[in-house]
Motif scaffolding. Structure first.
Motif, PDB file in Angstrom:
ATOM      1  N   ILE A 157       0.876  -1.181   0.000  1.00 24.72           N
ATOM      2  CA  ILE A 157       0.000   0.000   0.000  1.00 24.72           C
ATOM      3  C   ILE A 157       0.907   1.223   0.000  1.00 24.72           C
ATOM      4  CG2 ILE A 157      -1.877   1.218   1.182  1.00 24.72           C
ATOM      5  CD1 ILE A 157      -2.631  -1.638   0.272  1.00 24.72           C
ATOM      6  N   GLY A 158       0.777   2.042  -1.051  1.00 27.92           N
ATOM      7  CA  GLY A 158       1.567   3.274  -1.144  1.00 27.92           C
ATOM      8  C   GLY A 158       2.678   3.178  -2.167  1.00 27.92           C
ATOM      9  N   ALA A 159       2.618   4.054  -3.185  1.00 25.63           N
ATOM     10  CA  ALA A 159       3.704   4.150  -4.180  1.00 25.63           C
ATOM     11  C   ALA A 159       4.434   5.475  -3.982  1.00 25.63           C
ATOM     12  CB  ALA A 159       3.154   4.040  -5.599  1.00 25.63           C
ATOM     13  N   GLY A 160       4.745   5.790  -2.697  1.00 22.14           N
ATOM     14  CA  GLY A 160       5.580   6.963  -2.398  1.00 22.14           C
ATOM     15  C   GLY A 160       7.023   6.556  -2.674  1.00 22.14           C
ATOM     16  N   LEU A 161       7.915   6.819  -1.730  1.00 18.30           N
ATOM     17  CA  LEU A 161       9.329   6.526  -2.002  1.00 18.30           C
ATOM     18  C   LEU A 161       9.695   5.087  -1.638  1.00 18.30           C
ATOM     19  CD1 LEU A 161      10.741   9.955  -0.826  1.00 18.30           C
ATOM     20  CD2 LEU A 161      10.219   9.198  -3.144  1.00 18.30           C
ATOM     21  N   ASN A 162       9.168   4.576  -0.535  1.00 15.92           N
ATOM     22  CA  ASN A 162       9.570   3.222  -0.125  1.00 15.92           C
ATOM     23  C   ASN A 162       8.856   2.126  -0.904  1.00 15.92           C
ATOM     24  OD1 ASN A 162      11.553   3.577   1.990  1.00 15.92           O
ATOM     25  ND2 ASN A 162       9.918   4.567   3.140  1.00 15.92           N
ATOM     26  N   ILE A 180       1.015  -2.831  -6.291  1.00 15.32           N
ATOM     27  CA  ILE A 180       0.986  -1.657  -5.398  1.00 15.32           C
ATOM     28  C   ILE A 180      -0.335  -0.912  -5.594  1.00 15.32           C
ATOM     29  CG2 ILE A 180       2.183   0.441  -4.683  1.00 15.32           C
ATOM     30  CD1 ILE A 180       4.700  -0.475  -6.007  1.00 15.32           C
ATOM     31  N   TYR A 181      -0.922  -0.487  -4.487  1.00 15.77           N
ATOM     32  CA  TYR A 181      -2.153   0.327  -4.533  1.00 15.77           C
ATOM     33  C   TYR A 181      -1.810   1.704  -3.973  1.00 15.77           C
ATOM     34  CZ  TYR A 181      -4.537  -3.868  -5.787  1.00 15.77           C
ATOM     35  OH  TYR A 181      -4.930  -4.987  -6.480  1.00 15.77           O
ATOM     36  N   GLU A 182      -2.048   2.746  -4.768  1.00 16.12           N
ATOM     37  CA  GLU A 182      -1.678   4.115  -4.403  1.00 16.12           C
ATOM     38  C   GLU A 182      -2.910   5.005  -4.497  1.00 16.12           C
ATOM     39  OE1 GLU A 182       0.965   6.139  -3.342  1.00 16.12           O
ATOM     40  OE2 GLU A 182      -0.544   7.723  -3.623  1.00 16.12           O
ATOM     41  N   ARG A 183      -3.137   5.789  -3.439  1.00 10.46           N
ATOM     42  CA  ARG A 183      -4.378   6.584  -3.414  1.00 10.46           C
ATOM     43  C   ARG A 183      -4.336   7.764  -4.383  1.00 10.46           C
ATOM     44  NH1 ARG A 183      -3.924  11.111   1.182  1.00 10.46           N
ATOM     45  NH2 ARG A 183      -1.696  10.960   1.204  1.00 10.46           N
ATOM     46  N   CYS A 195       3.208   0.706   3.152  1.00  9.28           N
ATOM     47  CA  CYS A 195       4.243   1.736   2.885  1.00  9.28           C
ATOM     48  C   CYS A 195       3.492   3.030   2.662  1.00  9.28           C
ATOM     49  CB  CYS A 195       5.040   1.399   1.630  1.00  9.28           C
ATOM     50  SG  CYS A 195       5.768  -0.235   1.629  1.00  9.28           S
ATOM     51  N   ASP A 196       2.456   3.257   3.469  1.00  6.94           N
ATOM     52  CA  ASP A 196       1.512   4.331   3.163  1.00  6.94           C
ATOM     53  C   ASP A 196       1.725   5.568   4.040  1.00  6.94           C
ATOM     54  OD1 ASP A 196       0.648   2.632   5.182  1.00  6.94           O
ATOM     55  OD2 ASP A 196      -1.475   2.774   4.690  1.00  6.94           O
ATOM     56  N   GLY A 197       2.961   5.784   4.449  1.00  8.55           N
ATOM     57  CA  GLY A 197       3.336   7.069   5.019  1.00  8.55           C
ATOM     58  C   GLY A 197       2.843   7.314   6.437  1.00  8.55           C
ATOM     59  N   SER A 198       3.089   8.544   6.912  1.00 10.77           N
ATOM     60  CA  SER A 198       2.925   8.834   8.341  1.00 10.77           C
ATOM     61  C   SER A 198       1.484   8.732   8.839  1.00 10.77           C
ATOM     62  CB  SER A 198       3.481  10.223   8.655  1.00 10.77           C
ATOM     63  OG  SER A 198       2.802  11.183   7.883  1.00 10.77           O
ATOM     64  N   LEU A 212       4.327  -3.054   8.620  1.00  5.53           N
ATOM     65  CA  LEU A 212       4.455  -1.620   8.317  1.00  5.53           C
ATOM     66  C   LEU A 212       5.923  -1.314   8.050  1.00  5.53           C
ATOM     67  CD1 LEU A 212       2.361  -0.243  11.327  1.00  5.53           C
ATOM     68  CD2 LEU A 212       1.609  -0.424   8.935  1.00  5.53           C
ATOM     69  N   LEU A 213       6.183  -0.369   7.146  1.00  3.80           N
ATOM     70  CA  LEU A 213       7.570  -0.040   6.804  1.00  3.80           C
ATOM     71  C   LEU A 213       7.672   1.446   6.427  1.00  3.80           C
ATOM     72  CD1 LEU A 213       9.924  -2.217   4.652  1.00  3.80           C
ATOM     73  CD2 LEU A 213       9.425   0.101   3.854  1.00  3.80           C
ATOM     74  N   GLY A 214       8.817   2.049   6.691  1.00  2.00           N
ATOM     75  CA  GLY A 214       9.026   3.466   6.341  1.00  2.00           C
ATOM     76  C   GLY A 214       8.266   4.378   7.288  1.00  2.00           C
TER      77      GLY A 214
HETATM   78  C1  LIG Z   1       9.903  18.842   4.861  1.00  2.00           C
HETATM   79  C2  LIG Z   1      10.482  17.460   4.761  1.00  2.00           C
HETATM   80  C3  LIG Z   1      11.815  17.320   4.393  1.00  2.00           C
HETATM   81  C4  LIG Z   1      12.381  16.032   4.330  1.00  2.00           C
HETATM   82  N1  LIG Z   1      13.695  15.916   4.010  1.00  2.00           N
HETATM   83  C5  LIG Z   1      14.261  14.700   3.989  1.00  2.00           C
HETATM   84  C6  LIG Z   1      15.641  14.550   3.637  1.00  2.00           C
HETATM   85  O1  LIG Z   1      16.344  15.529   3.350  1.00  2.00           O
HETATM   86  N2  LIG Z   1      16.182  13.296   3.621  1.00  2.00           N
HETATM   87  C7  LIG Z   1      15.445  12.198   3.950  1.00  2.00           C
HETATM   88  O2  LIG Z   1      16.009  11.083   3.953  1.00  2.00           O
HETATM   89  N3  LIG Z   1      14.129  12.294   4.280  1.00  2.00           N
HETATM   90  C8  LIG Z   1      13.530  13.513   4.297  1.00  2.00           C
HETATM   91  N4  LIG Z   1      12.213  13.631   4.598  1.00  2.00           N
HETATM   92  C9  LIG Z   1      11.441  12.412   4.956  1.00  2.00           C
HETATM   93  C10 LIG Z   1      10.920  11.664   3.732  1.00  2.00           C
HETATM   94  O3  LIG Z   1      10.171  12.522   2.913  1.00  2.00           O
HETATM   95  C11 LIG Z   1      10.056  10.484   4.187  1.00  2.00           C
HETATM   96  O4  LIG Z   1      10.739   9.748   5.158  1.00  2.00           O
HETATM   97  C12 LIG Z   1       9.697   9.573   3.019  1.00  2.00           C
HETATM   98  O5  LIG Z   1       8.929  10.270   2.076  1.00  2.00           O
HETATM   99  C13 LIG Z   1       8.929   8.347   3.524  1.00  2.00           C
HETATM  100  O6  LIG Z   1       8.597   7.533   2.440  1.00  2.00           O
HETATM  101  P1  LIG Z   1       7.336   6.565   2.556  1.00  2.00           P
HETATM  102  O7  LIG Z   1       7.282   5.858   1.247  1.00  2.00           O
HETATM  103  O8  LIG Z   1       7.401   5.781   3.802  1.00  2.00           O
HETATM  104  O9  LIG Z   1       6.104   7.559   2.709  1.00  2.00           O
HETATM  105  P2  LIG Z   1       5.575   8.625   1.661  1.00  2.00           P
HETATM  106  O10 LIG Z   1       6.677   9.141   0.816  1.00  2.00           O
HETATM  107  O11 LIG Z   1       4.744   9.578   2.449  1.00  2.00           O
HETATM  108  O12 LIG Z   1       4.638   7.771   0.713  1.00  2.00           O
HETATM  109  C14 LIG Z   1       3.429   7.207   1.163  1.00  2.00           C
HETATM  110  C15 LIG Z   1       2.562   6.945  -0.052  1.00  2.00           C
HETATM  111  O13 LIG Z   1       1.403   6.239   0.378  1.00  2.00           O
HETATM  112  C16 LIG Z   1       0.250   6.819  -0.227  1.00  2.00           C
HETATM  113  N5  LIG Z   1      -0.884   6.560   0.658  1.00  2.00           N
HETATM  114  C17 LIG Z   1      -1.133   7.140   1.866  1.00  2.00           C
HETATM  115  N6  LIG Z   1      -2.259   6.629   2.390  1.00  2.00           N
HETATM  116  C18 LIG Z   1      -2.732   5.720   1.495  1.00  2.00           C
HETATM  117  C19 LIG Z   1      -3.873   4.876   1.470  1.00  2.00           C
HETATM  118  N7  LIG Z   1      -4.761   4.871   2.476  1.00  2.00           N
HETATM  119  N8  LIG Z   1      -4.050   4.069   0.397  1.00  2.00           N
HETATM  120  C20 LIG Z   1      -3.163   4.066  -0.633  1.00  2.00           C
HETATM  121  N9  LIG Z   1      -2.071   4.854  -0.659  1.00  2.00           N
HETATM  122  C21 LIG Z   1      -1.851   5.667   0.396  1.00  2.00           C
HETATM  123  C22 LIG Z   1       0.602   8.297  -0.354  1.00  2.00           C
HETATM  124  O14 LIG Z   1      -0.173   8.933  -1.345  1.00  2.00           O
HETATM  125  C23 LIG Z   1       2.076   8.229  -0.732  1.00  2.00           C
HETATM  126  O15 LIG Z   1       2.278   8.146  -2.115  1.00  2.00           O
HETATM  127  C24 LIG Z   1      11.597  14.887   4.643  1.00  2.00           C
HETATM  128  C25 LIG Z   1      10.259  15.043   5.001  1.00  2.00           C
HETATM  129  C26 LIG Z   1       9.706  16.315   5.062  1.00  2.00           C
HETATM  130  C27 LIG Z   1       8.271  16.463   5.466  1.00  2.00           C
END
Ligand SMILES: Cc1cc2nc3c(=O)[nH]c(=O)nc-3n(C[C@H](O)[C@H](O)[C@H](O)COP(=O)(O)OP(=O)(O)OC[C@H]3O[C@@H](n4cnc5c(N)ncnc54)[C@H](O)[C@@H]3O)c2cc1C
Length: 455
Positions: free
Chosen positions: A11-16, A33-36, A164-167, A301-303
């Motif tokens: 779940i989530g096509a962000g960075l992780n 992958i399912y991305e909102r 992998c759906d973020g914070s 959960l991851l990331g």
């Molecule tokens: C201002 C700022 C500066 C930063 N600078 C740095 C840096 O310099 N270096 C560094 O290493 N890190 C940095 N970070 C942290 C970094 O951005 C995150 O740690 C990283 O994006 C986490 O990746 P992730 O894939 O876990 O989550 P995300 O990148 O948030 O991706 C989550 C994905 O899940 C999707 N999603 C959410 N909910 C759902 C749902 N219910 N169903 C389907 N999809 C869903 C979202 O749309 C998104 O695409 C910074 C963060 C911020 C806020």
């Protein structure tokens, strides 16, 4: 690991998500992958959500494992140190590391995300965009998703679901229903807003290219990271409330006046300053800690979903990418024995992700305040000199976190010991030349053991 027909849902096509998909598919697993959100390759990201990131050793190692680092080189700009801008517009450069190989790399979040999504698809992952996860059944392991365009609801069944759906993770939201699930979230009283310094008419950077620029001003701060198109992505950090806060800057004139008095050398470089300020959203920063990280062998959960951290050590992404490499190393060792792999993953990672979460909060004070202090700059010089003389014994905390893959918990523990040493060595000196090397030698040999350095 042997090829397995098991299907993994991310779940989530962000960075992780896409990076993990590639690493799993390289091991013969099938991934969807399912991305909102809509596909960002087709729909432009909303303004103010494309913040640049600092990519360093842990992130680079993960990209190398996925075979992607070489293709990323064309979209990064190495930053060799911090360029501090004083209120009198004086510049002070402070190198990050010992030499030009110890740099951090500015990369646009959007460019990185697109490159990862493309690579995941090339490896055979199916990515379903506009599909929001709305629930996860902890007992049966089925996942509900809703099409954000049509409203159609679907139930998915997969052997394993990885959030992998973020914070604000939806999968974590379901795990809150587990009995004895530990969860904490801590917001800073500060927010952030993205601003831009455009390129010159020749497409060049208007500030030194290979530096992370900082305007440290006590309770607020501006930073700027270079982009490959000649622009700088700036981030303004301000309290949400009170004097000099997002709440108090409500008119164009107030914003310009605030910048002219606090960041005078940058105002003339930002002709769209007030327009950008009001057009771009204000983001919040949160630290999330929780446990357990998994539901038996069915969900993980991851990331950011499991350990969102504040951005002041530039490690959120790097730490998430390290999660990905750690997880697949465990898979390589144990095979797809998911429950055991997930338990060992949490055991190995949580102590380290808790450590970087705490160090990131500590680093906020350092960036917004102490980098402007001459005593702090002396400590930084002493640190680098000690590292040059005792390369495996004394490694500055910043370097342990940023230029090595030393576990974060080790960096935190050794950093605390080294901080005490630096206080003792620096308290009565004002110049590097006056450093008591014999005392330094004695302290280092007494308190530090040799490190195993992994880059
Ligand atoms: C201002 C700022 C500066 C930063 N600078 C740095 C840096 O310099 N270096 C560094 O290493 N890190 C940095 N970070 C942290 C970094 O951005 C995150 O740690 C990283 O994006 C986490 O990746 P992730 O894939 O876990 O989550 P995300 O990148 O948030 O991706 C989550 C994905 O899940 C999707 N999603 C959410 N909910 C759902 C749902 N219910 N169903 C389907 N999809 C869903 C979202 O749309 C998104 O695409 C910074 C963060 C911020 C806020």
């Amino acid at each position: 690991m042997k090829s397995s027909p098991e299907k993994i849902t991310l779940i989530g096509a962000g960075l992780n998500g896409p990076l993990l998909a590639i690493l799993l598919m390289q091991r013969g697993l099938s991934v969807e992958i399912y991305e909102r959100r809509p596909d960002m390759r087709r729909i432009r990201m909303s303004a103010g959500r494309s913040i640049n990131l600092a990519l360093s050793t842990r992130g680079i190692y993960a990209l190398q494992q996925a075979g992607l680092w070489e293709r990323m080189r064309s979209i990064i700009i190495p930053m060799k140190g911090r360029m501090m801008h004083s209120i009198a517009s004086e510049l002070t450069f402070q190198p990050y590391g010992q030499n030009e190989t110890e740099v951090i790399n500015s990369i646009s979040r959007a460019e990185l995300n697109i490159a990862l999504i493309n690579a995941a698809e090339e490896h055979g992952a199916t990515i379903h965009f506009n599909q929001r996860c709305t629930g996860y059944d902890l007992k049966t392991g089925s996942t509900r998703v809703r099409n954000e365009e049509t409203g159609e609801e679907t139930t998915l069944q997969a052997a394993v679901v990885i959030g992998c759906d973020g914070s604000a993770s939806a999968i974590r939201g379901e795990m809150l229903k587990l009995s004895r699930f530990n969860f904490s979230q801590q917001y800073l009283d500060y927010g952030y807003k993205e601003l831009t310094i455009p390129a010159s008419s020749q497409g060049e950077h208007l500030l030194e290219t290979h530096a992370l620029h900082i305007w440290p001003r006590g309770n607020h701060m501006l930073i700027a990271l270079p982009n490959i198109d000649g622009t700088f992505a700036c981030i303004l950090f301000l309290p949400f409330e009170g004097a000099d806060s997002f709440a108090s800057l409500t008119t164009h004139a107030q914003v310009i006046q605030f910048f002219e008095s606090r960041f005078p050398d940058v105002v003339r470089l930002m002709p769209q300053l007030a327009d950008n300020y009001f057009a771009n959203p204000t983001g919040a920063m949160v630290t999330v800690k929780c446990s357990p990280w998994h539901v038996e062998g069915r969900a993980l959960l991851l990331g950011d979903a499991v350990h969102a951290i504040v951005p002041f050590f530039g490690q959120g992404l790097n730490c998430g990418f390290e999660d990905c490499t750690c997880l697949v190393e465990l898979l390589d060792r144990h095979g797809a024995e998911w429950a055991g792999v997930f338990a060992e993953f949490e055991n190995e990672r949580k102590v380290n992700t808790d450590a970087i979460a705490d160090m990131a909060i500590e680093n906020f004070a350092e960036m917004r305040d102490r980098v402007a202090d001459s005593r702090f700059l002396l400590r930084k010089k002493v640190e680098l000199a000690l590292e040059a003389k005792y390369p495996r014994l004394f490694v500055p905390k910043y370097a342990m976190v940023t230029f090595h893959r030393i576990p974060y918990s080790v960096a935190l523990a050794r950093g605390t010991v080294q901080d005490r040493m630096l206080t003792e060595l620096c308290e009565s000196i004002y110049r590097m030349e006056d450093l008591d090397w014999s005392k330094a030698d004695w302290l280092i040999r007494r308190d530090l053991t040799p490190l195993e350095l992994r880059q």
